[in-house]
Every structure is written in C-alpha cells, then in structure tokens.
Design a protein around this motif. Sequence first.
Motif: not given
Length: 360
Positions: A75, A247, A245, A267-269
């Motif tokens: 990012e 990355e 979902e 993962k997002a978490e």
Amino acid sequence: MMLLDLLHRWTGGLIGLVLAVLGISGALLVHKDAWVILPHAGDAQVQATSAIAGAVERIMADPSARPQMILFANEGFGLNRLTFKEGAGGYSDQAGIMVQRWDSQWERPEIWLFDLHHHLFAGNAGETVGGIAAVAGLLFVLSGIILWWRTRKTFEFRLLPKRLSRPAILRHHRDLGIVAAPLLILSLLTGAILVFRPMAALILGSSAPMVIDASLKAPDPHPAELAAHPDWRKMIETARSHFPEAEVRSLSLPRDGNGLITLRLKKAEEWLPNGRTTLWFAADSGHLVAARDASRLPTKAKIYNLLYPLHAAKVGGLPYRLVMTTSGLALGLLGSLTVWTFWFARKRPKKSRATLVSAS
C-alpha cells in the motif's frame, strides 16, 4: 549495588557500540521505503488477480534470469522487489517491467542497511551477535532502572548532555535511559525473540517455542525439479480461490532442494506485512501441496506473528514509526556515549609530586 554498577558499566563499554549500530540502523530502516526515489515507486497498489498473474508471467518468463523471490508492491510502496542469487536484486513496476537492477547489495543503501541491522554484514553469525546484544541491552535497561533509583531526585531530562565531560554524560545517560526504558524494552525484547525463538517462553509460556515451531513449519519436502515454464497464473488463481480477500505478498522458488514453490498472502486481520497465510505448490507439476490459514493458527503463534510488526513499525502508521524511530535513536545515543565515556573520557590519575621528583 556496587557489583551491579560495575557489571553494567563494563558490559556496556564492551557491547555498547553494537547496540548503537542496531539502534541507528533500525531507526533509519523504519522509513526505508521513503528513500527509494524511482519511477512508479508512488504508484497505487494493484491486487487484481489477472494483473498479478501477468506480472509474474513476465518476470518469470526467462528460466535463466528468474529471481529467487518476488516481493509484491504494498500500500505504501508501488514497486515489486526482486531477489536474485549472490546478492543481486531489482525493482519492477507492477506490470513486471524492470525499473532498476543491481548486482550487489552495496548499490542500494536500503538493502545493505537491512543486512547491517539484521546480520551485521556477517550472515547467521552476525544475526546471533545481534541477538546477544539485544538480550544484553534488556539487562542494561533493567539494571539501569535499579541504579537510577538511587539518583532519582536529581532527574533532569535532556536530549543531549550539557557538555562532553564524563560526569555530564553519565547523568544524561541515566536520565535519558529511564525516559526511553519502555520503548527500549519493546524494541530489544521483540528483537531478541525474533533471533532466539525460545525466548518467546518469557512472554508466552514454556510451551510457546514448540507451538510456534510446529505452527510455522513448512510441509515435508517434495523432491522435484522446477519446471521450465510453471503455470504461474494457475497458482495465483488457486491462491485467490482459497483466500479471496487476502493480499498476495510474495512468491518464492524452491529452496534447499525442497521442491516447493511458496506463495505468501496477508489476510486483513494479520499485522505481519507479508502475512503468514501460505500456499505451497509442487515445483514440477504446479499442483497445490498444502495451504495454511494464518487466522486458524494457535493463539501463541498469532501473538508471535505480532512481534515483527511491532519491532519494525509495520503497524500504526507514521505516529508509531516516529515512536520506534525515537527508540532507535535513543539506543544509538546511549550506546555510543557509553562507549565514549568508558574507553576515551576517563581521567588519567595524576602523578604525585614525590613520584615526579624521584623520576627526575
């Protein structure tokens, strides 16, 4: 107390320089992505499955020039980093087009500085020395808190000593050390555990090292030669079908003859910048051998995975990066001034008049 003071001073004088190097290099590495001023470094991250697969196909097209690993753009940094054999590397844009290539780590400051901080330019031996220094640093902080307590009424916070005299530096050392102690404990403890995994038992219990090793262990080797043209696209699509979902973070070719292509996702978490969600593919056929969902790891392994993001300021954005920058600079200042006062700033005893007369 005198023995503790003596031990604190002598050990600090001997290992303070290593701690200073680790602290200053760590403070600089927190901001390393900002140093890379190259085309596309500021591009927005692309995570479309087709785009990633296309980039991998382009990068891996020539079997004789394949990198050992691709670390995909994130990012805050818009370039893929490629790792080749013998210290070579490069950056590509997210379409897989090479932006810069280097043959030695000395050509890129962010690469050799990383090696300095993690290995002291000495490989595994240097990493061990750094880990020992981190453990010693923890003992310095704890013993320093005890020694400071006697002089607490004279506390006066200063960023720098009043003068470069030994008494002024020692007073500054005590008072800056007590202020920075919480940050130093965080930096040194996480660093020590990352080098010496058994030290995880200090915060997670005696069974933690065994649980972590078992949880993060790769599958058994799958002896096979890497195919000339593996189906990279199918691997990326398979990973996305298992973790839609997540990355995509890195792709690594087989290591040490294990015959496995490794694809890591985040993962997002997950806090870990490259994630621990992992898929392994057979190097010859490309079929999926095993997959690991980081969200289903034991709690102790999940906590262990938080240590590196905390140590390297990979969470919390700019505010936390500044906090860890402060920790690194404080360690660098304390370590370097300790070495200076121990080895160079001591006053030589004056010869007595009688000694001078007899000598003449």
